[in-house]
Structures are given as C-alpha cells and as structure tokens.
Motif scaffolding. Structure first.
Motif, PDB file in Angstrom:
ATOM      1  N   ASP A 104       0.862  -1.181   0.000  1.00 11.02           N
ATOM      2  CA  ASP A 104       0.000   0.000   0.000  1.00 11.02           C
ATOM      3  C   ASP A 104       0.897   1.229   0.000  1.00 11.02           C
ATOM      4  OD1 ASP A 104      -1.739   2.136   0.654  1.00 11.02           O
ATOM      5  OD2 ASP A 104      -3.108   0.770   1.680  1.00 11.02           O
ATOM      6  N   ASP A 105       0.784   2.053  -1.051  1.00  9.98           N
ATOM      7  CA  ASP A 105       1.672   3.206  -1.143  1.00  9.98           C
ATOM      8  C   ASP A 105       0.978   4.537  -0.865  1.00  9.98           C
ATOM      9  OD1 ASP A 105       0.145   3.374  -3.439  1.00  9.98           O
ATOM     10  OD2 ASP A 105       1.837   3.186  -4.834  1.00  9.98           O
ATOM     11  N   VAL A 109      -0.556   5.745   4.849  1.00  8.57           N
ATOM     12  CA  VAL A 109      -0.185   4.382   5.266  1.00  8.57           C
ATOM     13  C   VAL A 109       1.331   4.288   5.429  1.00  8.57           C
ATOM     14  CG1 VAL A 109      -0.152   1.948   4.565  1.00  8.57           C
ATOM     15  CG2 VAL A 109      -2.222   3.325   4.231  1.00  8.57           C
ATOM     16  N   LEU A 110       2.079   4.855   4.490  1.00  5.14           N
ATOM     17  CA  LEU A 110       3.539   4.863   4.604  1.00  5.14           C
ATOM     18  C   LEU A 110       3.984   5.598   5.857  1.00  5.14           C
ATOM     19  CD1 LEU A 110       4.618   5.511   0.905  1.00  5.14           C
ATOM     20  CD2 LEU A 110       4.890   3.400   2.209  1.00  5.14           C
ATOM     21  N   ALA A 111       3.334   6.724   6.148  1.00  7.99           N
ATOM     22  CA  ALA A 111       3.687   7.494   7.347  1.00  7.99           C
ATOM     23  C   ALA A 111       3.414   6.678   8.610  1.00  7.99           C
ATOM     24  CB  ALA A 111       2.901   8.800   7.373  1.00  7.99           C
ATOM     25  N   PHE A 112       2.285   5.965   8.616  1.00 10.77           N
ATOM     26  CA  PHE A 112       1.962   5.131   9.785  1.00 10.77           C
ATOM     27  C   PHE A 112       2.982   4.015   9.950  1.00 10.77           C
ATOM     28  CE2 PHE A 112      -0.095   1.435  11.726  1.00 10.77           C
ATOM     29  CZ  PHE A 112      -0.499   1.985  12.929  1.00 10.77           C
ATOM     30  N   HIS A 113       3.375   3.371   8.854  1.00 11.74           N
ATOM     31  CA  HIS A 113       4.361   2.296   8.931  1.00 11.74           C
ATOM     32  C   HIS A 113       5.723   2.817   9.392  1.00 11.74           C
ATOM     33  CE1 HIS A 113       2.027  -0.654   6.146  1.00 11.74           C
ATOM     34  NE2 HIS A 113       1.762  -0.852   7.416  1.00 11.74           N
ATOM     35  N   ARG A 114       6.094   4.013   8.944  1.00 13.06           N
ATOM     36  CA  ARG A 114       7.361   4.601   9.417  1.00 13.06           C
ATOM     37  C   ARG A 114       7.305   4.835  10.922  1.00 13.06           C
ATOM     38  NH1 ARG A 114       6.523   8.468   5.020  1.00 13.06           N
ATOM     39  NH2 ARG A 114       7.397   7.507   3.145  1.00 13.06           N
TER      40      ARG A 114
END
Length: 201
Positions: A104-105, A109-114
């Motif tokens: 998921d890009d 979502v990327l910010a949450f994963h970081r």
C-alpha cells in the motif's frame, strides 16, 4: 438498536477518535516527543479517562491493527484447509492492497508504517501482538506442540512477506511494479509451508 449496542458503538467511536488524535500528534512531532497528557488535552478528556480506553501509550497506535490479532485463527477455520484458506486470504489482501500485506503506497499508510517500525517502543509492542496472533492460530490448529510450531511458521511467513513489500514501497517503488513479485513470493512461501505442513494443506 438496544441500549447496549448503542453504548458499544459510542465506545468504539471514542477508541477510534482517541487513536486518530494520538497518531496525528505522533506523526507530527514523533512518538517520544508527545506525552499522554498532550493527547488527553487534544481530545479534551482527562488522563485517567484516556487510560480507561488505552492502558498504555503504545496502544493508541497499535489500536489500528488490533482487530487483525485473531484474523489468522479465524481465516484458518474457514476451510477447506487452514493453509489453503490463509494463502487465499493473503493473496486477496495483495489484490486489494491491504496495508497489512505491506502493499500500500498511500502517503498516510507509509507514514503510519514509518511511525510503527521506526519507534522501538512500538516495535516491542508489535511483537506482543504477533505473539498473541500466533497463540490464537495455534489454538485454531489444535493447540498441541505441532500446532504451535506450525502457527509460528505461518505468522513468520506473513510478517516477512509484508515487511518485504513495505521495504520496497518505502524505497520508492510503486504498488503496480511490486504486486507481481509480491504475489509470486506469497505463492512460493505458502507452497513451502504446504510442503512442510501437508496435514494443514
């Protein structure tokens, strides 16, 4: 709708609201730079009230994936065989770019994963989530030592597949360019699980 049903819906909305406020602050300032008191103040509630919903600061973040904790156990019971069901479920997640698969890009979502993978306290808490997922799956598979060994392998495979997808997306690749490799890797991994655990396939 019953009084209990309404009360539970209101409670769930409060869980979501508090988690959203907290994650927003953590993304803006960093997890360690935001106190529980700041989250409570932003939500216009007291610290004791916040702790009634979330016993630990880390839970404010992990709430977003808490509903996945029993997912593998539930899916394994859907048939026709545990590994068949889990494989199908993971591939369906890849197809719809479910954040749990790492494919998921979307920026949020990327910010949450970081935030999740870049904060040691959250990584430690995530490990507990994975252990509970593994334990629930082991029970669904029979609960004995063989079931616990199988559950450990299955949860590890899903975690590694998701992290590999996320690593590539985080490095700048697009979902469209990663998807075929992600599907091939999942097929290969679940094939190996099936070969090693034929009684579950």
């Amino acid at each position: 709708m019953s009084e209990i049903g309404l009360r539970e819906r209101k409670r769930q909305r409060m869980f979501q609201r508090l988690s959203d406020i907290a994650v927003g602050l953590f993304l803006e300032k960093g997890f360690d730079a935001v106190s529980v008191a700041e989250v409570a103040a932003a939500a216009e509630i007291s610290k004791p009230t916040l702790f009634r919903y979330f016993p630990a600061k880390e839970d404010l973040v992990l709430h977003r994936i808490a509903d996945h904790e029993g997912e593998a156990a539930r899916v394994a019971g859907e048939g026709p065989a545990p590994l068949t069901a889990l494989r199908r479920h993971f591939l369906a997640g890849l197809e719809r770019s479910d954040p749990v698969t790492g494919l998921d890009d979307r920026p949020e979502v990327l910010a949450f994963h970081r935030l999740l993978y870049g904060t040691p306290a959250l990584v430690a808490r995530l490990h507990g989530h994975l252990e509970r997922s593994e334990a629930a799956l082991a029970v669904a598979l029979g609960g004995d030592l063989d079931a616990r060994l199988a559950a450990g392998q299955i949860i590890a495979v899903q975690r590694v597949l998701a992290q590999e997808n996320w690593r590539r997306i985080e490095a700048g690749e697009r979902v469209a360019d990663v998807r075929a490799d992600a599907v091939a890797a999942a097929e290969r991994a679940f094939g190996r699980l099936a070969a090693g655990l034929p009684h579950l396939a």
